[in-house]
Design a protein around this motif. Structure first.
Motif, PDB file in Angstrom:
ATOM      1  N   PHE A 217      19.590  65.603  67.469  1.00 55.10           N
ATOM      2  CA  PHE A 217      18.710  64.744  66.401  1.00 55.10           C
ATOM      3  C   PHE A 217      19.720  63.707  65.736  1.00 55.10           C
ATOM      4  O   PHE A 217      19.378  62.480  65.604  1.00 55.10           O
ATOM      5  CB  PHE A 217      18.073  65.635  65.500  1.00 55.10           C
ATOM      6  N   SER A 218      20.960  64.260  65.368  1.00 48.28           N
ATOM      7  CA  SER A 218      21.687  63.189  64.695  1.00 48.28           C
ATOM      8  C   SER A 218      22.313  62.148  65.736  1.00 48.28           C
ATOM      9  O   SER A 218      22.327  61.009  65.742  1.00 48.28           O
ATOM     10  CB  SER A 218      23.078  63.933  64.404  1.00 48.28           C
TER      11      SER A 218
ATOM     12  N   GLN B 151      19.657  59.559  66.350  1.00 52.76           N
ATOM     13  CA  GLN B 151      19.504  58.684  65.112  1.00 52.76           C
ATOM     14  C   GLN B 151      20.524  57.619  65.331  1.00 52.76           C
ATOM     15  O   GLN B 151      20.303  56.313  64.903  1.00 52.76           O
ATOM     16  CB  GLN B 151      19.437  59.599  63.707  1.00 52.76           C
TER      17      GLN B 151
ATOM     18  N   LYS C  76      20.159  53.619  65.676  1.00 51.15           N
ATOM     19  CA  LYS C  76      20.725  52.590  64.785  1.00 51.15           C
ATOM     20  C   LYS C  76      21.682  51.622  65.737  1.00 51.15           C
ATOM     21  O   LYS C  76      21.388  50.333  65.439  1.00 51.15           O
ATOM     22  CB  LYS C  76      21.623  53.330  63.739  1.00 51.15           C
TER      23      LYS C  76
END
Length: 118
Positions: free
Chosen positions: A98-99, A102, A106
């Motif tokens: 999930f990190s 993300q 970005k």
């Protein structure tokens, strides 16, 4: 029979000379601006192409990283000793992916912003 020598008045010659100079300058300015516009268009096209190439390369990098993470995860799972350890491995994988997703989103957003800013 003698022919009369007709002379163009100096004021008319000066006016014509200035008109030619003005026309020459106007055409020169037009050509300069046309070159600038063509250069700008080419740079804009190059910027778009560079951005697409960077996005594709970044996509492949992310796909490779995600595939490596998935294989590492599966390898840890098959080596787990019990269900509790397997659950912990799974939970950690979900958090880390999930990190990672993300961060990847970005990066793509940053590429898009840079393309628009150029």
């Amino acid at each position: 029979m003698q022919t009369q020598n007709f002379e163009i008045p100096a004021e008319l010659r000066d006016f014509a000379d200035k008109s030619v100079d003005q026309a020459r300058n106007a055409v020169g300015t037009l050509m300069t601006n046309a070159h600038k516009a063509a250069d700008q268009f080419q740079k804009g096209g190059q910027t778009f192409q560079d951005t697409v190439q960077a996005a594709v390369a970044k996509g492949f990098d992310h796909a490779q990283a995600n595939a490596n993470a998935a294989f590492d995860h599966v390898q840890k799972l098959v080596r787990s000793k019990d269900l509790r350890e397997a659950y912990e491995i799974q939970a950690e994988y979900v958090r880390s992916q999930f990190s990672a997703l993300q961060a990847q989103a970005k990066e793509f957003g940053s590429l898009a912003q840079n393309a628009v800013a150029r």
